[in-house]
Design a protein around this motif. Structure first.
Motif, mmCIF file in Angstrom:
data_model
loop_
_atom_site.group_PDB
_atom_site.id
_atom_site.type_symbol
_atom_site.label_atom_id
_atom_site.label_comp_id
_atom_site.label_asym_id
_atom_site.label_seq_id
_atom_site.Cartn_x
_atom_site.Cartn_y
_atom_site.Cartn_z
ATOM 1 N N LYS A 36 6.249 10.345 2.277
ATOM 2 C CA LYS A 36 5.779 9.534 1.140
ATOM 3 C C LYS A 36 6.553 8.223 1.011
ATOM 4 N N THR A 37 7.848 8.297 1.125
ATOM 5 C CA THR A 37 8.676 7.096 0.981
ATOM 6 C C THR A 37 8.357 6.082 2.067
ATOM 7 N N TRP A 38 8.201 6.548 3.289
ATOM 8 C CA TRP A 38 7.897 5.639 4.393
ATOM 9 C C TRP A 38 6.514 5.017 4.227
ATOM 10 N N ILE A 39 5.549 5.805 3.759
ATOM 11 C CA ILE A 39 4.202 5.260 3.565
ATOM 12 C C ILE A 39 4.215 4.204 2.467
ATOM 13 N N ILE A 40 4.882 4.485 1.357
ATOM 14 C CA ILE A 40 4.961 3.506 0.274
ATOM 15 C C ILE A 40 5.656 2.237 0.762
ATOM 16 N N GLY A 41 6.736 2.390 1.496
ATOM 17 C CA GLY A 41 7.437 1.228 2.050
ATOM 18 C C GLY A 41 6.560 0.440 3.009
ATOM 19 N N GLY A 42 5.827 1.150 3.873
ATOM 20 C CA GLY A 42 4.948 0.484 4.820
ATOM 21 C C GLY A 42 3.832 -0.281 4.126
ATOM 22 N N VAL A 43 3.252 0.319 3.082
ATOM 23 C CA VAL A 43 2.188 -0.361 2.329
ATOM 24 C C VAL A 43 2.738 -1.607 1.641
ATOM 25 N N LEU A 44 3.912 -1.504 1.047
ATOM 26 C CA LEU A 44 4.498 -2.664 0.366
ATOM 27 C C LEU A 44 4.851 -3.783 1.350
ATOM 28 N N VAL A 45 5.388 -3.419 2.495
ATOM 29 C CA VAL A 45 5.690 -4.430 3.513
ATOM 30 C C VAL A 45 4.399 -5.050 4.044
ATOM 31 N N GLY A 46 3.376 -4.223 4.271
ATOM 32 C CA GLY A 46 2.085 -4.733 4.719
ATOM 33 C C GLY A 46 1.471 -5.683 3.702
ATOM 34 N N PHE A 47 1.582 -5.339 2.425
ATOM 35 C CA PHE A 47 1.062 -6.210 1.365
ATOM 36 C C PHE A 47 1.800 -7.547 1.355
ATOM 37 N N ALA A 48 3.109 -7.510 1.479
ATOM 38 C CA ALA A 48 3.900 -8.739 1.493
ATOM 39 C C ALA A 48 3.536 -9.609 2.698
ATOM 40 N N ILE A 49 3.370 -8.998 3.851
ATOM 41 C CA ILE A 49 2.985 -9.751 5.047
ATOM 42 C C ILE A 49 1.584 -10.332 4.880
ATOM 43 N N GLY A 50 0.673 -9.545 4.297
ATOM 44 C CA GLY A 50 -0.679 -10.035 4.057
ATOM 45 C C GLY A 50 -0.701 -11.234 3.133
ATOM 46 N N ILE A 51 0.049 -11.183 2.055
ATOM 47 C CA ILE A 51 0.118 -12.315 1.125
ATOM 48 C C ILE A 51 0.745 -13.523 1.808
ATOM 49 N N ALA A 52 1.785 -13.302 2.602
ATOM 50 C CA ALA A 52 2.439 -14.417 3.306
ATOM 51 C C ALA A 52 1.470 -15.088 4.279
ATOM 52 N N THR A 53 0.678 -14.315 5.000
ATOM 53 C CA THR A 53 -0.268 -14.919 5.936
ATOM 54 C C THR A 53 -1.371 -15.663 5.196
ATOM 55 N N VAL A 54 -1.797 -15.147 4.045
ATOM 56 C CA VAL A 54 -2.800 -15.856 3.247
ATOM 57 C C VAL A 54 -2.253 -17.198 2.781
ATOM 58 N N VAL A 55 -1.011 -17.199 2.328
ATOM 59 C CA VAL A 55 -0.395 -18.457 1.881
ATOM 60 C C VAL A 55 -0.318 -19.455 3.033
ATOM 61 N N LEU A 56 0.068 -18.987 4.221
ATOM 62 C CA LEU A 56 0.155 -19.880 5.375
ATOM 63 C C LEU A 56 -1.210 -20.436 5.766
ATOM 64 N N VAL A 57 -2.241 -19.599 5.736
ATOM 65 C CA VAL A 57 -3.593 -20.061 6.078
ATOM 66 C C VAL A 57 -4.081 -21.087 5.064
ATOM 67 N N LEU A 58 -3.878 -20.810 3.777
ATOM 68 C CA LEU A 58 -4.310 -21.767 2.747
ATOM 69 C C LEU A 58 -3.535 -23.070 2.833
ATOM 70 N N LYS A 59 -2.247 -22.980 3.119
ATOM 71 C CA LYS A 59 -1.439 -24.193 3.265
ATOM 72 C C LYS A 59 -1.962 -25.044 4.421
ATOM 73 N N LYS A 60 -2.255 -24.405 5.548
ATOM 74 C CA LYS A 60 -2.793 -25.122 6.706
ATOM 75 C C LYS A 60 -4.156 -25.726 6.386
ATOM 76 N N LEU A 61 -4.999 -24.974 5.697
ATOM 77 C CA LEU A 61 -6.328 -25.469 5.342
ATOM 78 C C LEU A 61 -6.243 -26.680 4.415
#
Length: 77
Positions: free
Chosen positions: A46-71
């Motif tokens: 459970k702890t690893w899954i929660i950590g993985g989801v949170l890290v995945g969410f952070a990476i997803g938001i970071a990539t969205v910010v980078l794409v919007l910045k480039k656009l």
């Protein structure tokens, strides 16, 4: 008659929003997958899954910010 701005199209905006949402969902899914594998390897799934989801969410938001910045930078030029 001046050419229409290619960034001023509603279908393009809808496609961009959909693509950014899909990108975040994929990053979260990959985080879940990686967390479940790490949980099976190291215990306390459970702890690893929660950590993985949170890290995945952070990476997803970071990539969205980078794409919007480039656009937005491309739109200024």
């Amino acid at each position: 008659m001046s050419p229409k701005d290619p960034y001023d199209q509603p279908w393009r905006a809808a496609a961009l929003v959909s693509a950014l949402g899909i990108e975040v969902v994929l990053c979260i899914g990959l985080g879940y997958w990686a967390g479940s594998i790490a949980g099976k390897q190291f215990g306390d799934v459970k702890t690893w899954i929660i950590g993985g989801v949170l890290v995945g969410f952070a990476i997803g938001i970071a990539t969205v910010v980078l794409v919007l910045k480039k656009l937005l930078e491309d739109k200024k030029e």
